[in-house]
Write a protein that holds these residues in place. Structure first.
Motif, PDB file in Angstrom:
ATOM      1  N   LYS A 156       0.834  -1.203   0.000  1.00 44.33           N
ATOM      2  CA  LYS A 156       0.000   0.000   0.000  1.00 44.33           C
ATOM      3  C   LYS A 156       0.871   1.256   0.000  1.00 44.33           C
ATOM      4  N   GLU A 157       1.931   1.254   0.790  1.00 42.02           N
ATOM      5  CA  GLU A 157       2.824   2.412   0.853  1.00 42.02           C
ATOM      6  C   GLU A 157       3.502   2.674  -0.491  1.00 42.02           C
ATOM      7  N   LEU A 158       3.903   1.603  -1.191  1.00 46.42           N
ATOM      8  CA  LEU A 158       4.660   1.739  -2.438  1.00 46.42           C
ATOM      9  C   LEU A 158       3.779   1.805  -3.687  1.00 46.42           C
ATOM     10  N   GLY A 159       2.487   1.573  -3.531  1.00 50.03           N
ATOM     11  CA  GLY A 159       1.600   1.561  -4.686  1.00 50.03           C
ATOM     12  C   GLY A 159       1.758   0.308  -5.537  1.00 50.03           C
ATOM     13  N   ARG A 160       2.119  -0.792  -4.888  1.00 51.94           N
ATOM     14  CA  ARG A 160       2.291  -2.062  -5.600  1.00 51.94           C
ATOM     15  C   ARG A 160       0.974  -2.849  -5.599  1.00 51.94           C
ATOM     16  N   ALA A 161       0.872  -3.794  -6.557  1.00 51.49           N
ATOM     17  CA  ALA A 161      -0.276  -4.697  -6.616  1.00 51.49           C
ATOM     18  C   ALA A 161       0.114  -6.059  -6.050  1.00 51.49           C
ATOM     19  N   LEU A 162      -0.880  -6.807  -5.618  1.00 51.01           N
ATOM     20  CA  LEU A 162      -0.686  -8.174  -5.151  1.00 51.01           C
ATOM     21  C   LEU A 162      -1.602  -9.110  -5.934  1.00 51.01           C
ATOM     22  N   ARG A 163      -1.119 -10.322  -6.182  1.00 47.83           N
ATOM     23  CA  ARG A 163      -2.026 -11.378  -6.674  1.00 47.83           C
ATOM     24  C   ARG A 163      -2.131 -12.446  -5.608  1.00 47.83           C
ATOM     25  N   ILE A 164      -3.353 -12.742  -5.221  1.00 47.97           N
ATOM     26  CA  ILE A 164      -3.626 -13.855  -4.314  1.00 47.97           C
ATOM     27  C   ILE A 164      -3.898 -15.051  -5.217  1.00 47.97           C
ATOM     28  N   GLY A 165      -2.895 -15.911  -5.364  1.00 49.36           N
ATOM     29  CA  GLY A 165      -2.956 -16.984  -6.346  1.00 49.36           C
ATOM     30  C   GLY A 165      -3.086 -18.347  -5.708  1.00 49.36           C
ATOM     31  N   THR A 166      -4.332 -18.823  -5.611  1.00 53.15           N
ATOM     32  CA  THR A 166      -4.577 -20.145  -5.041  1.00 53.15           C
ATOM     33  C   THR A 166      -4.267 -21.221  -6.073  1.00 53.15           C
ATOM     34  N   ASN A 167      -3.626 -22.288  -5.641  1.00 54.34           N
ATOM     35  CA  ASN A 167      -3.390 -23.462  -6.480  1.00 54.34           C
ATOM     36  C   ASN A 167      -4.079 -24.665  -5.865  1.00 54.34           C
ATOM     37  N   HIS A 168      -4.791 -25.414  -6.688  1.00 54.56           N
ATOM     38  CA  HIS A 168      -5.461 -26.622  -6.218  1.00 54.56           C
ATOM     39  C   HIS A 168      -4.467 -27.592  -5.597  1.00 54.56           C
ATOM     40  N   ASP A 173      -2.864 -27.608   5.082  1.00 55.40           N
ATOM     41  CA  ASP A 173      -3.504 -28.650   5.883  1.00 55.40           C
ATOM     42  C   ASP A 173      -4.761 -28.121   6.568  1.00 55.40           C
ATOM     43  N   ARG A 174      -4.690 -26.882   7.021  1.00 49.08           N
ATOM     44  CA  ARG A 174      -5.846 -26.300   7.723  1.00 49.08           C
ATOM     45  C   ARG A 174      -7.070 -26.245   6.805  1.00 49.08           C
ATOM     46  N   ILE A 175      -6.874 -25.765   5.576  1.00 47.49           N
ATOM     47  CA  ILE A 175      -7.976 -25.698   4.614  1.00 47.49           C
ATOM     48  C   ILE A 175      -8.423 -27.106   4.230  1.00 47.49           C
ATOM     49  N   MET A 176      -7.460 -28.002   3.974  1.00 46.54           N
ATOM     50  CA  MET A 176      -7.798 -29.360   3.559  1.00 46.54           C
ATOM     51  C   MET A 176      -8.633 -30.073   4.614  1.00 46.54           C
ATOM     52  N   THR A 182     -11.178 -29.268  -2.427  1.00 47.59           N
ATOM     53  CA  THR A 182     -12.353 -28.848  -3.192  1.00 47.59           C
ATOM     54  C   THR A 182     -12.200 -27.426  -3.726  1.00 47.59           C
ATOM     55  N   PRO A 183     -12.995 -27.058  -4.743  1.00 48.03           N
ATOM     56  CA  PRO A 183     -13.039 -25.659  -5.174  1.00 48.03           C
ATOM     57  C   PRO A 183     -13.416 -24.706  -4.040  1.00 48.03           C
ATOM     58  N   LEU A 184     -14.314 -25.141  -3.148  1.00 46.03           N
ATOM     59  CA  LEU A 184     -14.685 -24.285  -2.019  1.00 46.03           C
ATOM     60  C   LEU A 184     -13.481 -24.028  -1.124  1.00 46.03           C
ATOM     61  N   GLY A 185     -12.647 -25.046  -0.917  1.00 45.42           N
ATOM     62  CA  GLY A 185     -11.432 -24.844  -0.133  1.00 45.42           C
ATOM     63  C   GLY A 185     -10.496 -23.859  -0.795  1.00 45.42           C
ATOM     64  N   MET A 186     -10.378 -23.930  -2.128  1.00 47.50           N
ATOM     65  CA  MET A 186      -9.544 -22.974  -2.862  1.00 47.50           C
ATOM     66  C   MET A 186     -10.051 -21.553  -2.659  1.00 47.50           C
ATOM     67  N   VAL A 187     -11.366 -21.394  -2.744  1.00 48.10           N
ATOM     68  CA  VAL A 187     -11.964 -20.060  -2.609  1.00 48.10           C
ATOM     69  C   VAL A 187     -11.757 -19.505  -1.211  1.00 48.10           C
ATOM     70  N   GLU A 188     -12.023 -20.318  -0.204  1.00 45.80           N
ATOM     71  CA  GLU A 188     -11.885 -19.843   1.168  1.00 45.80           C
ATOM     72  C   GLU A 188     -10.433 -19.487   1.478  1.00 45.80           C
ATOM     73  N   SER A 189      -9.492 -20.236   0.903  1.00 48.19           N
ATOM     74  CA  SER A 189      -8.075 -19.935   1.098  1.00 48.19           C
ATOM     75  C   SER A 189      -7.749 -18.522   0.618  1.00 48.19           C
ATOM     76  N   ALA A 190      -8.306 -18.128  -0.518  1.00 45.04           N
ATOM     77  CA  ALA A 190      -8.065 -16.786  -1.053  1.00 45.04           C
ATOM     78  C   ALA A 190      -8.816 -15.719  -0.257  1.00 45.04           C
ATOM     79  N   LEU A 191     -10.051 -16.020   0.107  1.00 47.21           N
ATOM     80  CA  LEU A 191     -10.865 -15.023   0.814  1.00 47.21           C
ATOM     81  C   LEU A 191     -10.243 -14.631   2.150  1.00 47.21           C
ATOM     82  N   GLU A 192      -9.601 -15.568   2.822  1.00 47.77           N
ATOM     83  CA  GLU A 192      -8.946 -15.242   4.086  1.00 47.77           C
ATOM     84  C   GLU A 192      -7.928 -14.123   3.888  1.00 47.77           C
ATOM     85  N   PHE A 193      -7.160 -14.207   2.810  1.00 44.96           N
ATOM     86  CA  PHE A 193      -6.134 -13.197   2.546  1.00 44.96           C
ATOM     87  C   PHE A 193      -6.753 -11.886   2.072  1.00 44.96           C
ATOM     88  N   LEU A 194      -7.836 -11.970   1.311  1.00 45.84           N
ATOM     89  CA  LEU A 194      -8.522 -10.747   0.882  1.00 45.84           C
ATOM     90  C   LEU A 194      -9.052  -9.973   2.089  1.00 45.84           C
TER      91      LEU A 194
END
Length: 682
Positions: A156-168, A173-176, A182-194
């Motif tokens: 945020k300070e530097l004006g950089r972008a981030l990609r939250i890139g989930t891989n199946h 282990d926590r998500i699994m 599952t696709p739902l696990g992939m989604v929740e993994s990303a949403l936590e970081f968002l």
């Protein structure tokens, strides 16, 4: 059921926020951005800059570079400086981070975007089976918050972008343990970081949900959009099928996954991941983006999300459409438990039945296990029909059955006089307009009289009487070639047709026809690539929706090429396996051996193993997860050392690479999946 796009029948682009990656805007009204990734060792600054320049000159708009450790992240400073000095300051660089927050904190100082994998970043991956209480789960989330927040604040300070890139293949282990693989696990993994990032008022993020299985990838992106909508998020999407492989197979898999989502209006930047020199990824991605953007209707911020029309498919869970069983030939059968049947068009008139039969019979060695099943011929005149018996007799044994397509202008009364009684496996196809109910009845009666299988081409808006007629388990349907094609796309018309059939409790099988693609407004690098992308997008999208029981690729006049392409699309969609399946990652700076030559070498030795799935991974980052549905895995464990897997279990460690191919074959033999290759005919 809440949907995930404005329309599943016409392509309207999803409205996303614009995220600035250096000078390149992603999302909003920007075009689809093309990305790739360097394969050099990151610490080799000169080699990495040289390859980045080659990518940029090929049309790559965003270049990604792996940073597996802090030293590699530090090298990004000189890579960025030298790349800029070479005249490419306008091309943003992305650091690819998996495990080390300290590498990410270093990389954010030097490049325009950092990609983090939420399954690996400050999380655990030991395949441990644990039951988390709610309190323990919350404690883990707090740990993630503490680890990820410094990167967010600095971005945020530097004006950089981030990609939250989930891989199946790399869910924690926590998500699994809570959501499964599952696709739902992939989604929740990303949403936590968002959610962590948004708590700091940071919104310059792009999301990805990559998998080597196009069905999983498609479902995950759809589910992600649905969940983001619920939370008021509209981040741009980066699309890609990871570990797609090389050659025609890699291009098909990528086109199925990426193209399906782009046709639904989802996706703002793409990478076609091939196990080849990354420069070869660019023309494929460009052609794919061009084909879709020509069909996109612009997003409408004034209207917001249109009310989606319902259809019969659950877009978040794959389930094949239930159909009636139909016997087409001695060994060709349609049914819900049967793989889709392949129909091969021939360019010759029926009168040239000797030539047709000769081509059918001589195609056998070239096709191998991709056998010739149905032959499609056209009858434009009554004279053509009078040669049908000779044609069926001539190709006997070379194909399972014949489909004759009747020109709709041929009067059915005259057709009935020209058709001799058939003792062969024959089907007749005719297209019908929306109000052609009487012609439809006459055609079905004619087919019954001559013991011919009726195939009817319909519009989803056809007379209700046609679709509600009892099929008597005999009729096959498809989208009519005389039906309108705008504003909806052909994928949408097949979806609508499937919906109408379900409404009328009609279980007729559906035939997906791939006509020659419409001429593109922009040049495509090769005609065959255009045909490949067209077939992969149309047929692959529908197959991943559970729609499609017969497939024909009619864009190529060569019998072998069109048949082989149809089988390859079926394999890419996971609908029919006729050869060895390879899951191979694209190379990068983490790779511990030459992926291109290794993949080609293993393919030469094992490519005859029909139905066996082999994963070839350059490193362990995504290996075990992406190999979850593979039979065997060949993974770089250390320089010049290979680990061999059965499924996602490592069974052989640190094998010298010179011995690894033979040890892989031994492993395949131990598990009873080896057969000796057939001798090559001389």
């Amino acid at each position: 059921m809440s949907s995930y796009c404005a329309s599943r029948f016409a392509t309207q682009r999803r409205l996303s926020r614009e995220v600035q990656v250096g000078s390149v805007g992603v999302g909003g009204d920007n075009p689809i951005r093309i990305q790739s990734m360097t394969t050099t060792l990151t610490q080799d600054v000169d080699a990495t800059v040289k390859q980045s320049i080659a990518l940029a000159e090929s049309g790559c708009e965003i270049v990604r570079v792996t940073a597996p450790n802090k030293k590699a992240a530090q090298a990004l400073k000189d890579i960025r400086a030298n790349f800029t000095a070479a005249g490419f300051g306008h091309i943003p660089l992305v650091a690819d981070i998996h495990f080390l927050p300290n590498a990410a904190m270093e990389a954010i100082e030097h490049v325009e975007k950092v990609r983090v994998n939420p399954g690996n970043y400050a999380d655990n991956k030991k395949f441990a089976v644990l039951e988390y209480t709610d309190a323990e789960y919350e404690a883990e989330l707090q740990r993630l918050y503490d680890s990820f927040s410094p990167l967010v604040k600095r971005a945020k300070e530097l004006g950089r972008a981030l990609r939250i890139g989930t891989n199946h293949g790399s869910l924690s282990d926590r998500i699994m343990n809570r959501y499964g693989d599952t696709p739902l696990g992939m989604v929740e993994s990303a949403l936590e970081f968002l959610r962590i990032a948004q708590s700091h008022g940071y919104y310059d993020m792009i999301l990805s949900m990559k998998a080597s299985n196009p069905k999983v990838m498609i479902e995950a992106y759809r589910l992600l959009v649905r969940h983001m909508d619920k939370e008021g998020m509209n981040y741009p999407l980066h699309l890609g099928v990871t570990e797609a492989g090389d050659g025609e197979d890699g291009r098909i898999k990528s086109a199925i996954g990426i193209g399906s989502l782009l046709m639904d209006g989802l996706g703002d930047t793409i990478r076609v991941s091939l196990t080849e020199d990354p420069v070869y990824e660019i023309p494929v991605a460009q052609a794919l983006a061009q084909k879709i953007m020509e069909q996109w209707r612009p997003s409408r911020s004034d209207l917001g999300r249109e009310s989606p029309k319902p259809d019969s498919i659950d877009p978040f869970h794959f389930q094949r459409r239930q159909i009636s069983e139909i016997q087409l030939g001695k060994f060709a059968k349609l049914g819900s438990e049967e793989p889709p049947t392949v129909i091969t068009p021939v360019p010759h008139p029926i009168s040239e039945y000797v030539t047709i039969a000769a081509e059918a019979k001589t195609s056998r060695p070239a096709l191998g296990d991709s056998k010739l099943e149905g032959i499609l011929v056209k009858a434009d005149s009554i004279d053509d029909l009078e040669k049908l018996t000779e044609l069926c007799e001539a190709i006997n044994g070379a194909a399972e059955f014949v489909v004759v397509e009747l020109n709709p202008k041929l009067p059915l009364d005259e057709v009935s006089l020209a058709l001799p009684p058939q003792q062969h496996h024959l089907a007749a196809l005719r297209d019908f307009g929306d109000d052609d109910y009487n012609d439809y009845k006459q055609f079905v009666h004619l087919c019954a009289q001559f013991k011919i299988r009726p195939i009817i081409g319909l519009s989803p808006t056809a007379d209700d009487g046609i679709l509600s007629e009892p099929t008597d388990d005999t009729i096959i349907t498809l989208h009519s070639s005389i039906a309108p094609s705008a504003p909806n796309h052909r994928i949408g018309y097949y979806r609508q047709l499937a919906d109408r059939l379900k409404h009328w409790k009609n279980k007729s099988p559906l035939w997906i026809r791939n006509p020659k693609p419409a001429r593109s407004k922009t040049a495509v690098s090769s005609p065959f690539l255009d045909k490949l992308l067209h077939a992969s997008i149309l047929t692959g999208s529908l197959l991943c929706d559970g729609i499609g029981d017969m497939v024909s690729i009619e864009s190529d006049d060569d019998l072998v090429r069109s048949t082989r392409l149809a089988y390859n699309v079926l394999q890419g969609a996971g609908s029919r396996i006729t050869k060895t399946e390879f899951v191979a990652c694209p190379s990068c700076g983490r790779t511990l051996f030459d992926l291109q030559t290794t993949t080609q070498r293993i393919r030469e030795k094992t490519g005859h193993l029909k139905g066996v799935k082999i994963a070839i991974m350059g490193c362990i980052v995504n290996g075990p997860g992406e190999m979850a549905d593979a039979d065997f895995g060949y993974v770089g464990g250390a320089p010049a050392k290979i680990n061999l897997y059965v499924g996602k279990t490592c069974v052989k460690y640190n094998i010298p690479q010179a011995e690894a191919d033979d040890r892989l074959i031994d492993l395949i033999k131990e598990h009873g999946k080896w057969v000796d290759p057939k001798p090559v005919a001389t």
